[in-house]
Design a protein around this motif. Structure first.
Motif, PDB file in Angstrom:
ATOM      1  N   ILE A 395       0.846  -1.194   0.000  1.00  0.00           N
ATOM      2  CA  ILE A 395       0.000   0.000   0.000  1.00  0.00           C
ATOM      3  C   ILE A 395       0.881   1.242   0.000  1.00  0.00           C
ATOM      4  N   MET A 396       0.569   2.192  -0.870  1.00  0.00           N
ATOM      5  CA  MET A 396       1.223   3.496  -0.843  1.00  0.00           C
ATOM      6  C   MET A 396       0.335   4.439  -0.026  1.00  0.00           C
ATOM      7  N   ALA A 397       0.932   5.081   0.967  1.00  0.00           N
ATOM      8  CA  ALA A 397       0.176   6.004   1.829  1.00  0.00           C
ATOM      9  C   ALA A 397       1.008   7.261   2.038  1.00  0.00           C
ATOM     10  N   THR A 398       1.106   8.059   0.992  1.00  0.00           N
ATOM     11  CA  THR A 398       1.892   9.288   1.081  1.00  0.00           C
ATOM     12  C   THR A 398       1.184  10.310   1.963  1.00  0.00           C
ATOM     13  N   ALA A 399       1.911  11.371   2.297  1.00  0.00           N
ATOM     14  CA  ALA A 399       1.348  12.385   3.192  1.00  0.00           C
ATOM     15  C   ALA A 399       1.509  13.772   2.589  1.00  0.00           C
ATOM     16  N   SER A 400       0.482  14.591   2.781  1.00  0.00           N
ATOM     17  CA  SER A 400       0.570  16.020   2.480  1.00  0.00           C
ATOM     18  C   SER A 400       0.901  16.725   3.787  1.00  0.00           C
ATOM     19  N   ILE A 401       1.965  17.522   3.785  1.00  0.00           N
ATOM     20  CA  ILE A 401       2.506  18.073   5.026  1.00  0.00           C
ATOM     21  C   ILE A 401       2.446  19.593   4.991  1.00  0.00           C
ATOM     22  N   TYR A 425      -3.613  21.762   3.544  1.00  0.00           N
ATOM     23  CA  TYR A 425      -4.595  21.724   2.452  1.00  0.00           C
ATOM     24  C   TYR A 425      -3.986  22.230   1.146  1.00  0.00           C
ATOM     25  N   HIS A 426      -3.107  23.215   1.261  1.00  0.00           N
ATOM     26  CA  HIS A 426      -2.457  23.705   0.046  1.00  0.00           C
ATOM     27  C   HIS A 426      -1.519  22.645  -0.520  1.00  0.00           C
ATOM     28  N   ALA A 427      -0.855  21.881   0.363  1.00  0.00           N
ATOM     29  CA  ALA A 427      -0.005  20.785  -0.104  1.00  0.00           C
ATOM     30  C   ALA A 427      -0.830  19.763  -0.878  1.00  0.00           C
ATOM     31  N   LYS A 428      -2.043  19.488  -0.406  1.00  0.00           N
ATOM     32  CA  LYS A 428      -2.936  18.578  -1.137  1.00  0.00           C
ATOM     33  C   LYS A 428      -3.290  19.171  -2.501  1.00  0.00           C
ATOM     34  N   LYS A 429      -3.563  20.481  -2.492  1.00  0.00           N
ATOM     35  CA  LYS A 429      -3.939  21.140  -3.737  1.00  0.00           C
ATOM     36  C   LYS A 429      -2.795  21.102  -4.745  1.00  0.00           C
ATOM     37  N   MET A 430      -1.573  21.069  -4.242  1.00  0.00           N
ATOM     38  CA  MET A 430      -0.385  21.024  -5.107  1.00  0.00           C
ATOM     39  C   MET A 430      -0.210  19.658  -5.759  1.00  0.00           C
ATOM     40  N   GLY A 431      -1.023  18.683  -5.393  1.00  0.00           N
ATOM     41  CA  GLY A 431      -0.936  17.363  -5.994  1.00  0.00           C
ATOM     42  C   GLY A 431      -0.662  16.263  -4.998  1.00  0.00           C
ATOM     43  N   LYS A 432      -0.728  16.587  -3.707  1.00  0.00           N
ATOM     44  CA  LYS A 432      -0.502  15.617  -2.630  1.00  0.00           C
ATOM     45  C   LYS A 432       0.962  15.169  -2.609  1.00  0.00           C
ATOM     46  N   ALA A 434       3.282  16.223  -0.813  1.00  0.00           N
ATOM     47  CA  ALA A 434       4.046  17.462  -0.939  1.00  0.00           C
ATOM     48  C   ALA A 434       4.181  18.135   0.422  1.00  0.00           C
ATOM     49  N   ILE A 435       5.115  19.085   0.493  1.00  0.00           N
ATOM     50  CA  ILE A 435       5.338  19.886   1.693  1.00  0.00           C
ATOM     51  C   ILE A 435       5.015  21.332   1.361  1.00  0.00           C
ATOM     52  N   CYS A 436       4.251  21.960   2.231  1.00  0.00           N
ATOM     53  CA  CYS A 436       3.918  23.367   2.011  1.00  0.00           C
ATOM     54  C   CYS A 436       4.170  24.131   3.308  1.00  0.00           C
ATOM     55  N   PHE A 437       4.954  25.205   3.206  1.00  0.00           N
ATOM     56  CA  PHE A 437       5.184  26.075   4.356  1.00  0.00           C
ATOM     57  C   PHE A 437       4.150  27.203   4.340  1.00  0.00           C
ATOM     58  N   TYR A 438       3.672  27.523   5.505  1.00  0.00           N
ATOM     59  CA  TYR A 438       2.600  28.506   5.627  1.00  0.00           C
ATOM     60  C   TYR A 438       3.034  29.890   5.142  1.00  0.00           C
ATOM     61  N   THR A 439       2.147  30.540   4.418  1.00  0.00           N
ATOM     62  CA  THR A 439       2.272  31.958   4.090  1.00  0.00           C
ATOM     63  C   THR A 439       0.941  32.621   4.394  1.00  0.00           C
TER      64      THR A 439
END
Length: 702
Positions: A395-401, A425-432, A434-439
């Motif tokens: 099973i692949m279970a990646t994470a949006s961070i 949520y923005h990391a998910k929007k980027m394609g899952k 992924a890592i997104c730092f808050y702005t």
């Protein structure tokens, strides 16, 4: 109005009349005189007037609640037993009541009133022992005058007491222990006498605890408290101890007596309550409550001038899909595996918690450079990209961070969590994955998303959804052979919203199931109408979401729609994605077989973008392959994409499947596909998606 001397008085306080009455009836049958009070205020008044022997109280009540009753009773009479009934969801209140002075508690609803009777009996026995102990000290001179008879009675009572009794000399050397002491501690009378009570020291309490105890009793005062002791075999147990000095006629302390009740069971319950309140039952990780308390504590300790605190919010990308395909028990095993991996990669210095559902949070140790946050987050992301093995299945279970750093990205627990989730949520929007730092811009985007979701909940009822139809052309004959139904949304009084924005929200919120059924019914109705106007060979393609495929009885729904609209099943094409069907699941194959039995066409949409097992593909009842537009648009400029397109076409021909290329925009693309005998073309080269009347005109003109 006083009660008879031989009749114990019990007061039950509860705003739930049925429970209060059942408790009263039970204890009246047991020989008690029972008083009833409907709330805390009424209960306190009856305590003052009638002076009951024991009180049973609820916690949640109008006017004066149970905690206030406990406080008041302790001030009125600290030896009046008060037992708390704790309802579901207020276990922390029950624990607080015990700390304030309640003698015991039981959870509601009461499965068996006999258990309550035992608790009442135990508390009355404890009250009696304490009262006798106090009376003993208050009436010392009287006891001395009557020592022959009374000492014999006392000796018998102590020997047969249900509580441990220890008597030491003025220096703390043990002179007497009763049988209960030997039974609980494991030390025989001979082993204990002549030694210091420190043989029971478990190391649980600090030395200062015992210093305070000794200072209290050596000054002539009684000491009461809880002590964790160690038995001879090393087993730890808890006792509620009352230690009092014994004085001679001149007031000199000659010895000390300790009466100790074994409360190990109660302490175990308290520990269970603490665990349940602070840790996740499935994974054993700290839960949301513990995490928030820890984060609040960290914010209070951090040096804002030289330290940074990082918070990561992780959402498992495909857990809902795993649950839908394999079931929730399988999903629970996966969650536990994810928890173990997060603990392993983060290390002991990090606090990893299961925040809620498929969401986890991580608080690493404080750092001095904010850039360390990116390295830590990337380490976790890479670790999550390794496959998980659950019941022999990969099973692949990646994470949006989402990542926030204090103090730049928030000043309190609430703001850090809010901003961390916005980044996630923005990391998910980027394609899952992924890592997104808050702005700061993410907050407004998140607010817009929530506003859109609120509007989407009403869109179906308000008739704001419409369908456009993109023609599918047989380039050999030039005829329109099909149409793909494409969902459009125009909120009332506003501009249309892009499907790329609102469809992911429909899927994440689960609304896609209801909307998908509406699309299916609308598209089939339109196809049936066009058939009556002469487009009898036209087939209608409808996209099916993963949730719609797995959660609903799709074959039943499709059958009902076909019967209702009168559309020929062979004219309906259901488009399924690779990720949806390329799982070797008996449930998936069963659903597809049921759909195929209806006579509908099954198409594999966006083919080539996922991982396809050719062996499994050959066993699925698939009639059509759609070549993803990303390959079509790059096939003339990229060798790899050209090879993929050629391979898909050859494979489709070999399996006897119809081939559809979507996203065709140029003459060169059309020629390349035609040379490789991909007959059905869909894209802007022929037409953009059209309104129903425009589509009909397009077909008539061709």
């Amino acid at each position: 109005m006083a009660s008879p001397a031989d009749n114990l008085v019990l007061l039950t306080i509860d705003d739930e009349e049925s429970l209060r009455s059942s408790v009263a009836a039970f204890f009246e049958d047991c020989g008690f005189t029972v008083l009833q009070a409907c709330d805390g205020r009424d209960g306190l008044e009856k305590i003052r007037v009638y002076g009951p022997d024991v009180v049973i109280t609820d916690l949640r009540m109008p006017n004066v609640d149970g905690l206030e009753v406990v406080d008041a009773v302790r001030l009125l009479d600290d030896n009046l037993p008060i037992i708390v009934l704790s309802g579901t969801g207020v276990l922390s209140d029950a624990l607080e009541a015990l700390r304030r002075g309640a003698w015991d508690y039981l959870p509601k609803p009461l499965a068996d009133l006999v258990e309550l009777e035992l608790v009442v009996a135990r508390c009355l026995e404890r009250s009696l022992l304490v009262r006798e102990n106090r009376n003993y000290h208050e009436n010392l001179e009287l006891l001395i005058k009557e020592r022959t008879v009374e000492l014999r009675k006392l000796s018998t009572a102590v020997e047969q007491s249900a509580n441990s009794v220890v008597i030491t000399d003025a220096n703390g050397v043990i002179e007497y222990v009763n049988p209960k002491f030997t039974a609980v501690s494991g030390y025989s009378r001979e082993e204990a006498i002549g030694r210091n009570p420190s043989i029971l020291n478990s190391g649980k309490q600090p030395d200062s605890y015992y210093v305070d105890l000794w200072e209290t009793i050596s000054s002539g005062r009684e000491w009461r408290g809880e002590i964790c002791n160690s038995a001879k075999d090393g087993r730890r147990y808890w006792e509620l101890s009352s230690i009092a000095p014994i004085k001679d006629e001149s007031g000199t302390i000659t010895s000390y007596v300790a009466i100790k009740e074994d409360i190990s069971g109660r302490k175990q319950h308290e520990e269970q309550l603490y665990y349940q309140a602070n840790f996740d039952a499935l994974t054993g990780l700290p839960n949301r409550y513990y995490f928030q308390k820890h984060l609040e504590l960290q914010l209070g300790l951090i040096n804002r001038e030289s330290q940074y605190l990082m918070l990561m919010v992780l959402d498992i990308d495909n857990l809902k899909c795993v649950n839908d395909i394999f079931g929730h028990k399988f999903g629970d095993i996966l969650i536990k595996e994810i928890a173990r991996r997060l603990e392993s990669v983060c290390g002991h210095n990090c606090v990893v918690s299961r925040f809620v559902g498929d969401e986890f949070t991580v608080i690493p140790p404080l750092v001095t450079e904010p850039d360390e946050a990116r390295q830590r987050a990337e380490l976790i992301r890479r670790a999550m990209n390794d496959v998980f093995i659950v019941r022999g299945t990969e099973i692949m279970a990646t994470a949006s961070i989402g990542v926030v750093v204090y103090p730049e990205d928030g000043e309190c627990v609430e703001s850090l969590l809010k901003n961390g989730e916005a980044a996630m949520y923005h990391a998910k929007k980027m394609g899952k994955n992924a890592i997104c730092f808050y702005t700061r811009e993410l907050n407004s985007q998140q607010e817009e998303r929530f506003a859109l979701e609120a509007k989407l909940h009403k869109a179906l009822d308000r008739g704001e959804f419409t369908l456009d139809y993109q023609p599918q052309i047989d380039h050999v004959t030039g005829a329109v052979v099909g149409a793909e139904a494409l969902l459009r949304w125009t909120p009332a009084g506003e501009a249309p919203v892009s499907p790329a924005i609102f469809i992911p929200i429909l899927e994440e919120s689960g609304m896609i199931v209801a909307v998908g059924e509406w699309v299916l019914w609308q598209a089939c109705s339109q196809a049936a109408a066009w058939h009556k106007l002469g487009l009898s060979q036209l087939h209608m393609s409808v996209n099916i979401s993963a949730l719609q495929f797995m959660r609903s009885d799709l074959d039943v729904t499709v059958k009902g729609v076909l019967e209702s609209t009168g559309l020929n099943p062979h004219c309906l094409c259901l488009e399924l994605t690779e990720s949806m069907v390329m799982v070797d699941s008996a449930r998936t194959l069963e659903k597809m077989t049921a759909l195929s039995a209806l006579g509908v066409i099954l198409s594999l949409d966006d083919f080539g973008t996922g991982y396809s097992s050719l062996e499994y593909l050959g066993r699925l009842p698939i009639n059509e392959l759609k070549i993803d537009m990303s390959f079509v648009q790059r096939m003339l400029t990229t060798k790899n994409d050209a090879a993929v397109v050629s391979t898909i076409i050859a494979m489709g021909h070999g399996l006897g499947m119809t081939l559809v290329a979507e996203g065709v925009e140029t003459e060169e693309q059309l020629r390349y596909l035609a040379e490789r005998e991909c007959a059905i073309i869909q894209g802007f080269y022929f037409s953009r998606p059209l309104r129903p009347d425009q589509f009909l005109t397009f077909c008539q003109e061709r």
